[in-house]
Design a protein around this motif. Structure first.
Motif, PDB file in Angstrom:
ATOM      1  N   UNK A   8      -0.560  14.227   4.081  1.00  0.00           N
ATOM      2  CA  UNK A   8       0.582  13.442   3.871  1.00  0.00           C
ATOM      3  C   UNK A   8       1.582  13.069   4.711  1.00  0.00           C
ATOM      4  N   UNK A   9       1.806  14.217   5.771  1.00  0.00           N
ATOM      5  CA  UNK A   9       2.846  14.139   6.853  1.00  0.00           C
ATOM      6  C   UNK A   9       2.143  12.882   7.742  1.00  0.00           C
ATOM      7  N   UNK A  10       0.682  12.927   8.048  1.00  0.00           N
ATOM      8  CA  UNK A  10       0.303  12.163   8.676  1.00  0.00           C
ATOM      9  C   UNK A  10       0.158  10.633   8.277  1.00  0.00           C
ATOM     10  N   UNK A  11       0.098  10.377   7.005  1.00  0.00           N
ATOM     11  CA  UNK A  11       0.042   9.104   6.505  1.00  0.00           C
ATOM     12  C   UNK A  11       1.567   8.608   6.511  1.00  0.00           C
ATOM     13  N   UNK A  12       2.611   9.498   6.144  1.00  0.00           N
ATOM     14  CA  UNK A  12       3.875   9.054   6.234  1.00  0.00           C
ATOM     15  C   UNK A  12       4.368   8.520   7.569  1.00  0.00           C
TER      16      UNK A  12
ATOM     17  N   UNK B 229       2.554   7.250   9.971  1.00  0.00           N
ATOM     18  CA  UNK B 229       1.859   6.012  10.203  1.00  0.00           C
ATOM     19  C   UNK B 229       2.484   4.959   9.456  1.00  0.00           C
ATOM     20  N   UNK B 230       2.992   5.196   8.511  1.00  0.00           N
ATOM     21  CA  UNK B 230       3.252   3.978   7.365  1.00  0.00           C
ATOM     22  C   UNK B 230       4.454   4.079   7.028  1.00  0.00           C
ATOM     23  N   UNK B 231       5.289   5.130   7.303  1.00  0.00           N
ATOM     24  CA  UNK B 231       6.744   4.875   7.032  1.00  0.00           C
ATOM     25  C   UNK B 231       7.123   5.050   5.454  1.00  0.00           C
ATOM     26  N   UNK B 232       6.306   5.270   4.693  1.00  0.00           N
ATOM     27  CA  UNK B 232       5.848   5.320   3.233  1.00  0.00           C
ATOM     28  C   UNK B 232       4.834   6.022   2.677  1.00  0.00           C
ATOM     29  N   UNK B 233       5.078   6.386   1.623  1.00  0.00           N
ATOM     30  CA  UNK B 233       3.947   6.911   0.737  1.00  0.00           C
ATOM     31  C   UNK B 233       2.895   5.929  -0.122  1.00  0.00           C
ATOM     32  N   UNK B 234       3.684   4.866  -0.152  1.00  0.00           N
ATOM     33  CA  UNK B 234       2.842   3.854  -1.014  1.00  0.00           C
ATOM     34  C   UNK B 234       1.613   3.419  -0.267  1.00  0.00           C
ATOM     35  N   UNK B 235       0.508   3.621  -1.614  1.00  0.00           N
ATOM     36  CA  UNK B 235      -0.769   3.399  -0.948  1.00  0.00           C
ATOM     37  C   UNK B 235      -1.600   4.673  -0.769  1.00  0.00           C
ATOM     38  N   UNK B 236      -0.920   6.000  -0.543  1.00  0.00           N
ATOM     39  CA  UNK B 236      -1.704   7.292  -0.500  1.00  0.00           C
ATOM     40  C   UNK B 236      -2.630   7.627  -1.562  1.00  0.00           C
ATOM     41  N   UNK B 237      -4.052   7.784  -1.071  1.00  0.00           N
ATOM     42  CA  UNK B 237      -5.059   7.576  -2.148  1.00  0.00           C
ATOM     43  C   UNK B 237      -5.520   9.042  -2.520  1.00  0.00           C
ATOM     44  N   UNK B 238      -5.011   9.992  -1.621  1.00  0.00           N
ATOM     45  CA  UNK B 238      -5.630  11.410  -1.784  1.00  0.00           C
ATOM     46  C   UNK B 238      -4.812  12.123  -2.984  1.00  0.00           C
ATOM     47  N   UNK B 239      -3.703  11.559  -3.686  1.00  0.00           N
ATOM     48  CA  UNK B 239      -2.781  12.205  -4.498  1.00  0.00           C
ATOM     49  C   UNK B 239      -3.357  12.036  -6.059  1.00  0.00           C
ATOM     50  N   UNK B 240      -3.226  12.892  -7.085  1.00  0.00           N
ATOM     51  CA  UNK B 240      -3.425  12.456  -8.433  1.00  0.00           C
ATOM     52  C   UNK B 240      -2.760  11.243  -8.984  1.00  0.00           C
ATOM     53  N   UNK B 241      -1.462  11.150  -8.422  1.00  0.00           N
ATOM     54  CA  UNK B 241      -0.409  10.109  -8.546  1.00  0.00           C
ATOM     55  C   UNK B 241       0.311   9.697  -7.580  1.00  0.00           C
TER      56      UNK B 241
END
Length: 547
Positions: A313-317, A319-331
């Motif tokens: 999650x930290x790595x995605x945030x 890179x993208x400055x947001x959590x929108x579009x993160x695929x590995x969470x249930x929601x």
């Protein structure tokens, strides 16, 4: 709704009978008017942050033991400075910014507090943060007074070169006014500032006073290691939050009261914010065995009841400055829907973003068993009353995020002593450990791996010890007096600061009253044995004036 009004019998709500109505009355607030506002606007407007901190202070003062002669003095800021800061932009345009610095308490010097670059700064907000820093220092028993300052600007709209000019000009203005120095006031990074900001501040102050002050590098903390900073600064806040939560969860009566099993392993956590504090708090909590099931940042959030891969999650945030579009969470939620993650069931809720996150208007939605305050002042005064009523534990900010105060103190000591922490004993420690391993029959390879403590080791140990001591003191007072952890913390801090004033006394105050044409001699805060000496000095001064 929290309040239900009927003309014949007034307020009918169990919360009112549990004391919130009395709180309103004591503060001179018209409860019926508040109810009307709620019915019209759908929410209640609460006092500003400084007023709320003063309300907490008043409750803490009531829980104090002993004398209360200096209560009013501790509560109010000692000195407040507001000034204009001209800055030349890269395009040649001149901006005039508003700047602040507040010294809240001089019970111990130097003062210590953050430096903020933010577009919504006000003098009142800065004073609130300085006040909270004083309370933290008193609770940690660190010999600093509280302070805070900042420049009203949006750092994202200024280039690195412009931010450097803002910092250097701010430092020069404070220096000119005698408002900064290793023995006066020592800033540290806060919202919108970082280690580079502190490096510019230290360099500017050394250029001005380095030839006269050998301790000039101690003018600020949070500097890069090459500029006299200390290893472990970045993670200190998050580490103390993790240690503090673990200390509370090691207390069996506390765990039983809130229906929790001892220890952090397996506890479900929802984290709000991935800034400097939230980032490191989440890393340490996850490393200690906690299960982070939700993360909310601004207008995006992710949630998985079985747990998130926090590092991913930290790595995605990042890179993208947001959590929108993160695929590995249930929601994965965005916009207003992202706020709902904050209200999901969990063992521990960690607000690590903003002030006034938990208010009387949203407190009924919370489903956590424990709220661990990582940010400064995330819970309002009246929300605290509601949480106490609902039986939700609150681990206060000035207990959990004290790691920054500890590491700042260690960095200041390092700069004053002009020696790296542990340098004088590191070789001896290594030799001692090798000797012990040899006596235990360990091989040469094991002996060669023995090392003395690094700066980071010393910082981590100091934070761990500080949290153990604070949690123990606060919990014991809370249980003995049947008060909240927050009020117990305030009581301990106020009492320690009060004792310093009581034992040190004040400098004499001699002023001329224009109304009755008399000189007034203030001896209220002069310790009893020395009053004759001060009176003699005052008479001497009057004789010298002749007129």
């Amino acid at each position: 709704v929290f309040f239900f009004f009927q003309a014949e019998d007034g307020i009918r709500d169990p919360l009112w009978s549990r004391g919130l109505g009395d709180v309103y009355k004591r503060q001179g607030i018209n409860a019926e008017y508040m109810g009307q506002i709620f019915m019209e606007k759908g929410k209640l407007d609460e006092p500003k942050v400084l007023e709320q901190l003063h309300l907490f202070y008043d409750d803490g003062e009531k829980a104090m033991n002993g004398k209360k002669q200096y209560i009013g003095l501790i509560k109010e800021a000692s000195t407040s400075l507001t000034f204009k800061l001209p800055i030349i932009r890269d395009n040649g345009k001149i901006d005039t910014l508003q700047a602040f610095r507040v010294h809240h308490s001089y019970h111990s010097l130097p003062c210590k507090g953050g430096l903020r670059f933010a577009p919504d700064l006000t003098a009142e907000n800065i004073e609130a943060q300085a006040f909270l820093t004083t309370i933290k220092m008193g609770l940690c028993d660190i010999p600093f007074g509280g302070s805070c300052g900042g420049v009203k600007c949006d750092p994202s709209k200024y280039s690195p070169a412009e931010l450097e000019r803002i910092t250097r000009r701010y430092t020069m203005e404070l220096s000119r006014k005698g408002f900064i120095g290793p023995s006066i006031d020592v800033p540290e990074p806060d919202i919108g500032t970082n280690s580079s900001t502190m490096a510019y501040m230290k360099d500017t102050y050394q250029l001005l006073y380095g030839n006269k002050d050998i301790n000039a590098s101690a003018v600020c903390t949070g500097k890069p290691a090459s500029q006299g900073g200390i290893e472990g600064w970045d993670e200190a806040f998050g580490l103390s939050i993790s240690h503090g939560i673990q200390e509370f969860l090691s207390i069996d009566p506390f765990c039983k009261k809130y229906n929790l099993t001892p220890g952090l392993t397996g506890k479900t956590i929802i984290l709000q914010g991935l800034g400097k504090i939230g980032y490191w708090a989440g890393k340490f909590l996850a490393a200690s065995g906690a299960k982070i099931i939700g993360v909310q940042v601004r207008t995006s959030a992710v949630f998985s009841p079985d747990g998130l891969d926090f590092e991913d999650v930290l790595a995605y945030y990042k890179a993208n400055k947001s959590l929108i579009g993160y695929k590995k969470a249930k929601e994965c939620l965005e916009g207003q829907a992202a706020e709902e993650v904050f209200y999901r069931p969990c063992d521990i809720l960690v607000p690590a973003a903003y002030e006034n996150t938990i208010t009387i208007n949203n407190v009924d939605k919370l489903q956590a068993k424990v709220i661990a305050e990582a940010a400064n002042a995330p819970t309002t005064y009246f929300a605290q009353k509601m949480l106490d009523y609902k039986g939700i534990a609150i681990l206060p900010d000035f207990i959990l995020n004290t790691g920054g105060n500890v590491v700042s103190y260690l960095e200041w000591l390092k700069n004053i002593n002009h020696v790296k922490l542990g340098r004088l004993i590191k070789g001896w420690e290594k030799q001692t450990k090798a000797t012990i391993l040899s006596l235990l029959g360990k091989d040469i390879a094991a002996q060669e791996k023995a090392e003395g403590p690094s700066e980071r080791d010393i910082v981590y140990t100091a934070i761990n010890e500080m949290q153990h001591s604070i949690v123990k003191d606060v919990y014991q007072l809370s249980e003995s007096k049947k008060i909240s952890l927050r009020i117990a913390g305030y009581a301990i801090s106020i009492e320690r600061i009060h004792k310093m004033y009581e034992e040190a006394g004040f400098v004499i105050q001699l002023r001329f009253n224009q109304t009755n044409r008399l000189f007034q001699l203030s001896l209220i805060h002069i310790s009893e044995p020395t009053r004759p000496l001060y009176i003699s000095y005052a008479v001497f001064c009057l004789k010298k004036k002749k007129n």
